[in-house]
Structures are given as structure tokens and as C-alpha cells.
Write a protein that holds these residues in place. Structure first.
Motif, PDB file in Angstrom:
ATOM      1  N   GLY A   1       0.909  -1.345   0.121  1.00 14.22           N
ATOM      2  CA  GLY A   1       0.045   0.176   0.075  1.00 14.22           C
ATOM      3  C   GLY A   1       1.112   1.093   0.259  1.00 14.22           C
ATOM      4  O   GLY A   1       1.491   1.505  -0.767  1.00 14.22           O
ATOM      5  N   GLY A   2       0.316   1.926   1.002  1.00 18.94           N
ATOM      6  CA  GLY A   2       0.990   3.448   0.819  1.00 18.94           C
ATOM      7  C   GLY A   2       2.141   3.399   1.363  1.00 18.94           C
ATOM      8  O   GLY A   2       3.601   4.025   1.003  1.00 18.94           O
ATOM      9  N   GLN A   3       3.189   2.640   1.891  1.00 23.91           N
ATOM     10  CA  GLN A   3       4.261   2.660   2.766  1.00 23.91           C
ATOM     11  C   GLN A   3       5.052   2.831   1.365  1.00 23.91           C
ATOM     12  O   GLN A   3       6.487   3.219   1.270  1.00 23.91           O
ATOM     13  N   VAL A   4       5.443   2.320   0.064  1.00 33.29           N
ATOM     14  CA  VAL A   4       5.751   2.112  -0.794  1.00 33.29           C
ATOM     15  C   VAL A   4       5.534   2.825  -1.629  1.00 33.29           C
ATOM     16  O   VAL A   4       3.951   2.279  -2.335  1.00 33.29           O
ATOM     17  N   ARG A   5       5.750   4.228  -1.941  1.00 27.57           N
ATOM     18  CA  ARG A   5       5.365   4.966  -3.440  1.00 27.57           C
ATOM     19  C   ARG A   5       6.047   4.973  -4.173  1.00 27.57           C
ATOM     20  O   ARG A   5       6.934   4.962  -4.262  1.00 27.57           O
ATOM     21  N   LEU A   6       6.120   5.914  -5.556  1.00 27.43           N
ATOM     22  CA  LEU A   6       5.564   6.130  -7.356  1.00 27.43           C
ATOM     23  C   LEU A   6       6.106   7.419  -7.573  1.00 27.43           C
ATOM     24  O   LEU A   6       5.175   8.325  -6.672  1.00 27.43           O
ATOM     25  N   ARG A   7       7.403   7.819  -8.348  1.00 26.05           N
ATOM     26  CA  ARG A   7       7.122   8.581  -8.263  1.00 26.05           C
ATOM     27  C   ARG A   7       7.847   8.463 -10.012  1.00 26.05           C
ATOM     28  O   ARG A   7       8.425   7.667 -10.053  1.00 26.05           O
ATOM     29  N   ALA A   8       7.684   9.663 -10.773  1.00 28.41           N
ATOM     30  CA  ALA A   8       8.065   9.139 -12.454  1.00 28.41           C
ATOM     31  C   ALA A   8      10.001   9.696 -12.578  1.00 28.41           C
ATOM     32  O   ALA A   8       9.472  10.898 -12.000  1.00 28.41           O
ATOM     33  N   SER A   9      10.810   9.280 -12.811  1.00 35.14           N
ATOM     34  CA  SER A   9      12.137  10.113 -12.765  1.00 35.14           C
ATOM     35  C   SER A   9      12.986   9.142 -14.559  1.00 35.14           C
ATOM     36  O   SER A   9      12.871   8.288 -14.681  1.00 35.14           O
ATOM     37  N   GLN A  10      13.433  10.276 -15.172  1.00 32.47           N
ATOM     38  CA  GLN A  10      14.271   9.563 -16.044  1.00 32.47           C
ATOM     39  C   GLN A  10      15.904   9.737 -15.623  1.00 32.47           C
ATOM     40  O   GLN A  10      16.466   9.826 -16.438  1.00 32.47           O
ATOM     41  N   ALA A  11      15.887  10.083 -14.222  1.00 33.28           N
ATOM     42  CA  ALA A  11      17.342  10.141 -14.039  1.00 33.28           C
ATOM     43  C   ALA A  11      18.570   9.321 -14.322  1.00 33.28           C
ATOM     44  O   ALA A  11      17.952   8.167 -13.805  1.00 33.28           O
ATOM     45  N   PRO A  12      19.289   9.619 -14.883  1.00 36.39           N
ATOM     46  CA  PRO A  12      20.748   8.380 -15.207  1.00 36.39           C
ATOM     47  C   PRO A  12      21.164   7.290 -13.851  1.00 36.39           C
ATOM     48  O   PRO A  12      21.544   8.169 -13.378  1.00 36.39           O
ATOM     49  N   THR A  13      20.815   6.109 -14.137  1.00 32.86           N
ATOM     50  CA  THR A  13      21.436   4.688 -13.266  1.00 32.86           C
ATOM     51  C   THR A  13      22.062   3.973 -13.953  1.00 32.86           C
ATOM     52  O   THR A  13      20.908   3.592 -14.450  1.00 32.86           O
ATOM     53  N   THR A  14      22.723   3.780 -13.486  1.00 30.82           N
ATOM     54  CA  THR A  14      23.031   2.360 -13.647  1.00 30.82           C
ATOM     55  C   THR A  14      23.247   1.282 -13.090  1.00 30.82           C
ATOM     56  O   THR A  14      24.149   1.522 -12.243  1.00 30.82           O
ATOM     57  N   GLY A  15      23.552   0.457 -12.733  1.00 35.50           N
ATOM     58  CA  GLY A  15      24.664  -0.976 -12.392  1.00 35.50           C
ATOM     59  C   GLY A  15      23.645  -0.819 -10.729  1.00 35.50           C
ATOM     60  O   GLY A  15      22.367  -0.490 -10.727  1.00 35.50           O
ATOM     61  N   PHE A  16      24.667  -1.551  -9.645  1.00 38.87           N
ATOM     62  CA  PHE A  16      23.466  -1.294  -8.145  1.00 38.87           C
ATOM     63  C   PHE A  16      23.164  -0.101  -8.171  1.00 38.87           C
ATOM     64  O   PHE A  16      24.339   1.003  -7.963  1.00 38.87           O
ATOM     65  N   ARG A  17      21.930   0.134  -7.179  1.00 34.58           N
ATOM     66  CA  ARG A  17      22.112   1.395  -6.950  1.00 34.58           C
ATOM     67  C   ARG A  17      21.991   1.593  -5.282  1.00 34.58           C
ATOM     68  O   ARG A  17      21.662   3.129  -4.937  1.00 34.58           O
ATOM     69  N   GLY A  18      22.624   0.862  -4.554  1.00 35.55           N
ATOM     70  CA  GLY A  18      23.383   1.313  -3.359  1.00 35.55           C
ATOM     71  C   GLY A  18      22.080   0.762  -2.242  1.00 35.55           C
ATOM     72  O   GLY A  18      22.448   1.071  -1.381  1.00 35.55           O
ATOM     73  N   PHE A  19      20.675   0.491  -2.535  1.00 35.73           N
ATOM     74  CA  PHE A  19      19.778  -0.477  -1.451  1.00 35.73           C
ATOM     75  C   PHE A  19      18.823  -1.879  -2.238  1.00 35.73           C
ATOM     76  O   PHE A  19      18.956  -1.957  -2.907  1.00 35.73           O
ATOM     77  N   THR A  20      18.889  -2.325  -0.868  1.00 28.68           N
ATOM     78  CA  THR A  20      17.337  -2.822  -1.206  1.00 28.68           C
ATOM     79  C   THR A  20      16.920  -3.221  -0.523  1.00 28.68           C
ATOM     80  O   THR A  20      16.387  -1.804   0.249  1.00 28.68           O
ATOM     81  N   LEU A  21      15.102  -3.164  -0.569  1.00 31.30           N
ATOM     82  CA  LEU A  21      14.192  -3.461   0.105  1.00 31.30           C
ATOM     83  C   LEU A  21      13.923  -4.706   0.903  1.00 31.30           C
ATOM     84  O   LEU A  21      13.442  -5.607  -0.145  1.00 31.30           O
ATOM     85  N   SER A  22      13.395  -5.485   1.935  1.00 27.72           N
ATOM     86  CA  SER A  22      13.399  -6.209   2.346  1.00 27.72           C
ATOM     87  C   SER A  22      12.022  -6.365   2.916  1.00 27.72           C
ATOM     88  O   SER A  22      11.774  -5.534   3.790  1.00 27.72           O
ATOM     89  N   LEU A  23      11.296  -7.500   2.257  1.00 23.16           N
ATOM     90  CA  LEU A  23       9.207  -7.876   3.522  1.00 23.16           C
ATOM     91  C   LEU A  23      10.060  -9.204   3.596  1.00 23.16           C
ATOM     92  O   LEU A  23      10.830 -10.062   4.107  1.00 23.16           O
ATOM     93  N   VAL A  24       9.919  -9.047   5.435  1.00 29.79           N
ATOM     94  CA  VAL A  24      10.157 -10.024   6.496  1.00 29.79           C
ATOM     95  C   VAL A  24       8.863 -10.282   6.239  1.00 29.79           C
ATOM     96  O   VAL A  24       7.422  -9.932   7.159  1.00 29.79           O
ATOM     97  N   VAL A  25       8.709 -11.884   6.627  1.00 29.87           N
ATOM     98  CA  VAL A  25       7.364 -12.299   6.510  1.00 29.87           C
ATOM     99  C   VAL A  25       7.514 -14.288   7.484  1.00 29.87           C
ATOM    100  O   VAL A  25       8.349 -14.648   7.788  1.00 29.87           O
ATOM    101  N   PRO A  26       6.080 -14.379   7.990  1.00 29.22           N
ATOM    102  CA  PRO A  26       6.468 -15.180   9.148  1.00 29.22           C
ATOM    103  C   PRO A  26       6.512 -16.819   8.990  1.00 29.22           C
ATOM    104  O   PRO A  26       7.428 -17.141   9.574  1.00 29.22           O
ATOM    105  N   ARG A  27       6.616 -16.804   7.514  1.00 25.84           N
ATOM    106  CA  ARG A  27       6.907 -18.569   7.086  1.00 25.84           C
ATOM    107  C   ARG A  27       7.806 -18.706   5.315  1.00 25.84           C
ATOM    108  O   ARG A  27       8.120 -17.601   5.103  1.00 25.84           O
ATOM    109  N   PRO A  28       8.667 -20.184   6.378  1.00 30.01           N
ATOM    110  CA  PRO A  28       8.788 -19.772   4.350  1.00 30.01           C
ATOM    111  C   PRO A  28       8.035 -19.699   3.129  1.00 30.01           C
ATOM    112  O   PRO A  28       8.334 -19.723   2.750  1.00 30.01           O
ATOM    113  N   ALA A  29       6.771 -20.875   3.517  1.00 30.72           N
ATOM    114  CA  ALA A  29       5.574 -20.518   2.484  1.00 30.72           C
ATOM    115  C   ALA A  29       5.359 -19.348   2.466  1.00 30.72           C
ATOM    116  O   ALA A  29       4.631 -19.000   0.856  1.00 30.72           O
TER     117      ALA A  29
END
Length: 207
Positions: free
Chosen positions: A28-56
């Protein structure tokens, strides 16, 4: 206490990115989006992790992400700390999906935590910078990892060595240009030593 209210991903096609994140993760609103054409290559220097209750839950979310167009960087597998996998969304964002539990029950459909991991050159220096901005340290492991106490905010923040985070994600640490992410919360606005931009919390901002 300073907190993260949301993260905003800067993407080339917000409509397509919204469709992916809704289909794959149901975010939902925790992760938002906006348009950008800013140049970027390779690793952007971050990850987002989803921590969930079970391997399933890991299997369900990784499978849904791949079905929605994500690329598998690391297939879901067991490790010393639990069970997890890594995928890269069509917009370039790297997502880790993980569970520390070994519960063999069915998927719950729940996401317990969203964690933003910033890859930084100097963890100790970045820790001092963020403490100076009002964030309190929850736990840390020398110059390798720091996790901040973000109160009741929906997104947790942690710092990791850039090269180490790239290794965890299964990608090269090399990358140039924009991080393509803006962090919204009570500590902003500012730009940190590694170029990650923060803005003031803005409840009115929507996808």
C-alpha cells in the motif's frame, strides 16, 4: 523519535511499477512511486526487504514477483539465519524476501516488516550522521551493520557496507547515477553522505 513514513521509488513508468508492486506484493502506501528519467546504472546502493512469518510466505511472494515480471537474483533457499530469496523488479528495485522462522505451515499472506537497507561506504560515519539527525540505534555490529529504532513507522532503516549488501543481493557493487529512491520521514529533508535523499513526511503524497 525520527522515523520513516514511506519510501518513494523513482521509476520510468509509474503505472507499470504500481501494477507490479500491487500484483507481486500487495503493498500500500508504505512504498510510493514517482516518475523519473534520472540516469542510473548498475547497483543503486539499496535493497528493500519484506520480512514474512513463514518460508511458505517467501515462496509465495517470490513466485508472485517472478510471475509479475521480476528477475530472480537468488532463488529462495535455506541459510544459517532462515529462508529467503532475492528478486529484481522490472523498474530495477532489488527486493529481498525473508523469514527467520523454520515453520512448515502454509503461507499466511502477511508481511511483518519492510526494511530499507542502505549500502554505505562507511557504516560508522553514516551511523554518526543519522544519530545526529535524531535516529536512535537499536542494534549494531561494529562497522558492518546498524539498525535504527524507527518507532511505529511502517518502514525500518538499516545500514550495511555497500559491497556486502551487493553480495547479499547477488549483484556487482558497481553502479553510477541516481539511487532512484527518496526517503520520507520525520528526520528530513537532507541528503546523507552516500547521496540518499530524504524529504519531510508528507501524508498527502500518494502513488
Amino acid at each position: 523519535m525520527a522515523f520513516i513514513e514511506s519510501v518513494t521509488l523513482e521509476v520510468a513508468d509509474p503505472t507499470a511499477a504500481d501494477r507490479f508492486h500491487t500484483t507481486a506484493f500487495g503493498l500500500g502506501g508504505q512504498v510510493r512511486l514517482r516518475a523519473s528519467q534520472a540516469p542510473t546504472t548498475g547497483f543503486r546502493g539499496f535493497t528493500l526487504s519484506l520480512v514474512v512469518p513463514r518460508p511458505a510466505d517467501v515462496d509465495a511472494l517470490v513466485g508472485a514477483a517472478v510471475d509479475a515480471g521480476a528477475t530472480t537474483l537468488k532463488p529462495a533457499a535455506r541459510s544459517l539465519w532462515g529462508y529467503g530469496g532475492v528478486v529484481q523488479a522490472p523498474d530495477g528495485t532489488i527486493w529481498q524476501v525473508a523469514s527467520s522462522k523454520r515453520d512448515t505451515g502454509p503461507a499466511t499472506g502477511r508481511i511483518d516488516e519492510i526494511v530499507l537497507l542502505l549500502g554505505v561506504e562507511d557504516v560508522k560515519a553514516s551511523k554518526r550522521f543519522y544519530v545526529g539527525r535524531g535516529l536512535a540505534v537499536a542494534k549494531g555490529f561494529g562497522g558492518k551493520y546498524v539498525e535504527f529504532a524507527t518507532g511505529s513507522g511502517p518502514v525500518k532503516l538499516a545500514l550495511y557496507k555497500r559491497r556486502g549488501l551487493a553480495k547479499v543481493a547477488g549483484v556487482s557493487p558497481d553502479g553510477t547515477g541516481s539511487h532512484r529512491i527518496v526517503i520520507g520521514g520525520g528526520a528530513g529533508p537532507f541528503t546523507d553522505p552516500d547521496g540518499f535523499a530524504w524529504e519531510a513526511a508528507s501524508p498527502a503524497l500518494t502513488n
